[in-house]
Design a protein around this motif. Sequence first.
Motif, mmCIF file in Angstrom:
data_model
loop_
_atom_site.group_PDB
_atom_site.id
_atom_site.type_symbol
_atom_site.label_atom_id
_atom_site.label_comp_id
_atom_site.label_asym_id
_atom_site.label_seq_id
_atom_site.Cartn_x
_atom_site.Cartn_y
_atom_site.Cartn_z
ATOM 1 N N GLN A 15 0.830 -1.217 0.000
ATOM 2 C CA GLN A 15 0.000 0.000 0.000
ATOM 3 C C GLN A 15 0.858 1.258 0.000
ATOM 4 O O GLN A 15 0.593 2.205 -0.741
ATOM 5 N N ASN A 16 1.882 1.282 0.854
ATOM 6 C CA ASN A 16 2.735 2.466 0.947
ATOM 7 C C ASN A 16 3.504 2.702 -0.349
ATOM 8 O O ASN A 16 3.661 3.847 -0.782
ATOM 9 N N THR A 20 3.209 5.940 -2.756
ATOM 10 C CA THR A 20 4.407 6.746 -3.005
ATOM 11 C C THR A 20 4.707 6.855 -4.494
ATOM 12 O O THR A 20 4.962 7.949 -5.013
#
Length: 125
Positions: A15-16, A20
Amino acid sequence: MLTCFLVEDSPVIQQNLVATLEEMLPMRVVGTCEDEGTAVAWISNSAHRCDLMIIDVFLKSGSGLEVLRRARLLRPDSRLVVLTNYATPDMRKRAQQLGADRVFDKSAELDELLAYCETLSGPPH
């Protein structure tokens, strides 16, 4: 716009990383998965297209190295990047032998990964 397929077994990292990449670059993540079987099935489907694949080595099942090997055979034009917590000299060498364009350490080289992706996406429009 650069398209990316992400093979990463940690939902939090997945998810991160998607957030990003899509926020900081002209990039769209077109698919994600957590295991070798799903990744190979995605790669094998000629309807699926991507410019870049980011592949973790250790997955929920199977191996990112096998995903890398199959991706190099089935997608010779895609850029293949390994993103791992185990970026030892031996692992880097093995990944490059299997067709990785680049190998990045998750814990120390995320900025380098972003810089590499930026070079692939070309000059800003």
